[in-house]
Design a protein around this motif. Sequence first.
Motif, PDB file in Angstrom:
ATOM      1  N   PHE A 156      -4.370   8.511   1.047  1.00 30.94           N
ATOM      2  CA  PHE A 156      -3.460   7.687   1.844  1.00 30.94           C
ATOM      3  C   PHE A 156      -2.193   7.336   1.067  1.00 30.94           C
ATOM      4  O   PHE A 156      -1.100   7.344   1.625  1.00 30.94           O
ATOM      5  N   SER A 157      -2.333   7.060  -0.229  1.00 27.57           N
ATOM      6  CA  SER A 157      -1.138   6.744  -1.027  1.00 27.57           C
ATOM      7  C   SER A 157      -0.187   7.936  -1.059  1.00 27.57           C
ATOM      8  O   SER A 157       1.027   7.762  -0.949  1.00 27.57           O
ATOM      9  N   ARG A 158      -0.731   9.142  -1.172  1.00 25.25           N
ATOM     10  CA  ARG A 158       0.117  10.350  -1.164  1.00 25.25           C
ATOM     11  C   ARG A 158       0.817  10.512   0.189  1.00 25.25           C
ATOM     12  O   ARG A 158       1.999  10.853   0.252  1.00 25.25           O
ATOM     13  N   GLU A 159       0.066  10.264   1.267  1.00 28.82           N
ATOM     14  CA  GLU A 159       0.624  10.361   2.617  1.00 28.82           C
ATOM     15  C   GLU A 159       1.779   9.373   2.804  1.00 28.82           C
ATOM     16  O   GLU A 159       2.836   9.722   3.321  1.00 28.82           O
ATOM     17  N   LEU A 160       1.588   8.140   2.359  1.00 25.47           N
ATOM     18  CA  LEU A 160       2.625   7.124   2.499  1.00 25.47           C
ATOM     19  C   LEU A 160       3.876   7.463   1.700  1.00 25.47           C
ATOM     20  O   LEU A 160       5.000   7.282   2.179  1.00 25.47           O
ATOM     21  N   LYS A 161       3.709   7.916   0.480  1.00 24.43           N
ATOM     22  CA  LYS A 161       4.865   8.176  -0.383  1.00 24.43           C
ATOM     23  C   LYS A 161       5.643   9.417   0.045  1.00 24.43           C
ATOM     24  O   LYS A 161       6.792   9.599  -0.353  1.00 24.43           O
ATOM     25  N   LYS A 162       5.042  10.260   0.893  1.00 22.70           N
ATOM     26  CA  LYS A 162       5.764  11.420   1.435  1.00 22.70           C
ATOM     27  C   LYS A 162       6.566  11.053   2.676  1.00 22.70           C
ATOM     28  O   LYS A 162       7.462  11.792   3.074  1.00 22.70           O
ATOM     29  N   ASP A 163       6.243   9.929   3.294  1.00 18.49           N
ATOM     30  CA  ASP A 163       6.872   9.522   4.545  1.00 18.49           C
ATOM     31  C   ASP A 163       8.085   8.631   4.251  1.00 18.49           C
ATOM     32  O   ASP A 163       7.940   7.552   3.676  1.00 18.49           O
ATOM     33  N   PRO A 164       9.287   9.058   4.664  1.00 15.93           N
ATOM     34  CA  PRO A 164      10.486   8.256   4.389  1.00 15.93           C
ATOM     35  C   PRO A 164      10.411   6.829   4.931  1.00 15.93           C
ATOM     36  O   PRO A 164      11.037   5.925   4.378  1.00 15.93           O
ATOM     37  N   ALA A 165       9.646   6.599   5.975  1.00 12.51           N
ATOM     38  CA  ALA A 165       9.542   5.266   6.563  1.00 12.51           C
ATOM     39  C   ALA A 165       8.745   4.306   5.688  1.00 12.51           C
ATOM     40  O   ALA A 165       8.912   3.096   5.783  1.00 12.51           O
ATOM     41  N   TYR A 166       7.878   4.854   4.816  1.00 14.12           N
ATOM     42  CA  TYR A 166       6.960   4.008   4.047  1.00 14.12           C
ATOM     43  C   TYR A 166       7.035   4.194   2.535  1.00 14.12           C
ATOM     44  O   TYR A 166       6.448   3.416   1.799  1.00 14.12           O
ATOM     45  N   ARG A 167       7.753   5.182   2.064  1.00 16.23           N
ATOM     46  CA  ARG A 167       7.709   5.527   0.636  1.00 16.23           C
ATOM     47  C   ARG A 167       8.208   4.430  -0.293  1.00 16.23           C
ATOM     48  O   ARG A 167       7.854   4.387  -1.458  1.00 16.23           O
ATOM     49  N   ASP A 168       9.008   3.509   0.233  1.00 17.41           N
ATOM     50  CA  ASP A 168       9.549   2.450  -0.618  1.00 17.41           C
ATOM     51  C   ASP A 168       8.637   1.225  -0.716  1.00 17.41           C
ATOM     52  O   ASP A 168       8.937   0.283  -1.444  1.00 17.41           O
ATOM     53  N   ILE A 169       7.511   1.235  -0.013  1.00 16.37           N
ATOM     54  CA  ILE A 169       6.584   0.098  -0.068  1.00 16.37           C
ATOM     55  C   ILE A 169       5.756   0.212  -1.349  1.00 16.37           C
ATOM     56  O   ILE A 169       5.075   1.216  -1.557  1.00 16.37           O
ATOM     57  N   PRO A 170       5.793  -0.794  -2.206  1.00 17.82           N
ATOM     58  CA  PRO A 170       4.962  -0.735  -3.417  1.00 17.82           C
ATOM     59  C   PRO A 170       3.473  -0.745  -3.039  1.00 17.82           C
ATOM     60  O   PRO A 170       3.072  -1.409  -2.080  1.00 17.82           O
ATOM     61  N   ILE A 171       2.679  -0.002  -3.824  1.00 22.25           N
ATOM     62  CA  ILE A 171       1.235   0.070  -3.602  1.00 22.25           C
ATOM     63  C   ILE A 171       0.523  -0.399  -4.859  1.00 22.25           C
ATOM     64  O   ILE A 171       0.749   0.132  -5.945  1.00 22.25           O
ATOM     65  N   LEU A 172      -0.342  -1.391  -4.671  1.00 19.28           N
ATOM     66  CA  LEU A 172      -1.228  -1.865  -5.726  1.00 19.28           C
ATOM     67  C   LEU A 172      -2.608  -1.340  -5.387  1.00 19.28           C
ATOM     68  O   LEU A 172      -3.179  -1.696  -4.359  1.00 19.28           O
ATOM     69  N   MET A 173      -3.128  -0.454  -6.218  1.00 17.97           N
ATOM     70  CA  MET A 173      -4.416   0.165  -5.941  1.00 17.97           C
ATOM     71  C   MET A 173      -5.542  -0.599  -6.615  1.00 17.97           C
ATOM     72  O   MET A 173      -5.440  -0.962  -7.783  1.00 17.97           O
ATOM     73  N   LEU A 174      -6.604  -0.832  -5.851  1.00 14.31           N
ATOM     74  CA  LEU A 174      -7.816  -1.468  -6.358  1.00 14.31           C
ATOM     75  C   LEU A 174      -8.885  -0.409  -6.538  1.00 14.31           C
ATOM     76  O   LEU A 174      -9.035   0.470  -5.691  1.00 14.31           O
ATOM     77  N   THR A 175      -9.629  -0.510  -7.614  1.00 15.76           N
ATOM     78  CA  THR A 175     -10.660   0.489  -7.824  1.00 15.76           C
ATOM     79  C   THR A 175     -11.831  -0.059  -8.621  1.00 15.76           C
ATOM     80  O   THR A 175     -11.660  -0.900  -9.486  1.00 15.76           O
ATOM     81  N   ALA A 176     -12.985   0.444  -8.271  1.00 16.63           N
ATOM     82  CA  ALA A 176     -14.187   0.194  -9.063  1.00 16.63           C
ATOM     83  C   ALA A 176     -14.625   1.503  -9.706  1.00 16.63           C
ATOM     84  O   ALA A 176     -15.712   1.606 -10.258  1.00 16.63           O
ATOM     85  N   ILE A 177     -13.756   2.511  -9.632  1.00 19.47           N
ATOM     86  CA  ILE A 177     -14.103   3.844 -10.143  1.00 19.47           C
ATOM     87  C   ILE A 177     -14.380   3.813 -11.640  1.00 19.47           C
ATOM     88  O   ILE A 177     -15.328   4.435 -12.100  1.00 19.47           O
ATOM     89  N   LYS A 178     -13.568   3.097 -12.398  1.00 15.14           N
ATOM     90  CA  LYS A 178     -13.787   3.055 -13.841  1.00 15.14           C
ATOM     91  C   LYS A 178     -15.177   2.505 -14.149  1.00 15.14           C
ATOM     92  O   LYS A 178     -15.896   3.037 -14.996  1.00 15.14           O
ATOM     93  N   GLU A 179     -15.556   1.451 -13.428  1.00 13.24           N
ATOM     94  CA  GLU A 179     -16.865   0.843 -13.630  1.00 13.24           C
ATOM     95  C   GLU A 179     -17.991   1.807 -13.233  1.00 13.24           C
ATOM     96  O   GLU A 179     -19.010   1.901 -13.898  1.00 13.24           O
TER      97      GLU A 179
END
Length: 130
Positions: A66-89
Amino acid sequence: MNPARILIVDDDADISEAMKIVLENRGYGIDTAIDSKDALEHLKLQKPDLIILDVMMRTKSEGFDFSRELKKDPAYRDIPILMLTAIKEKTGIDFKPAAGDETWLPVDDFLDKPVRPEQLIEKVTSLLKK
C-alpha cells in the motif's frame, strides 16, 4: 486553524483505539481504517496530513504494498507515512534502514510495536513539521 488529520490503518482494533486516544488528546483529528482497501475509501473522502500504516494486515506485506501504491499516485505521494511493525519482533528483520527507499519501501519513518505513547507523539510531531 484546523487540527492535522491522521489516518490510522491497522487491523488490530485495540492498537488503533489506543493510538487514536493518545493522538486525539493532543488535538489531532483521527480516522481509522482496518486495511488498505478501507484506507483508500477514506482517502477518497478526505486527504489526511499523515498516515500511520501497519505492515501486516490481510497479508504479511499489505502495508508495504500500500505504501508503494500511495507514493506512485500524484494525489497521495506527498502524504507522510509512519509505518508500524512487529516484524522485527517476529522475524528479527529490521526494515528501518530501508525506510525512504522510493522503490522498495517508500515510507517516512518506522515505529516498532508495541508503540509507547511518547514515541508516537514524537514521530507524529516530527513528520507533520516536514
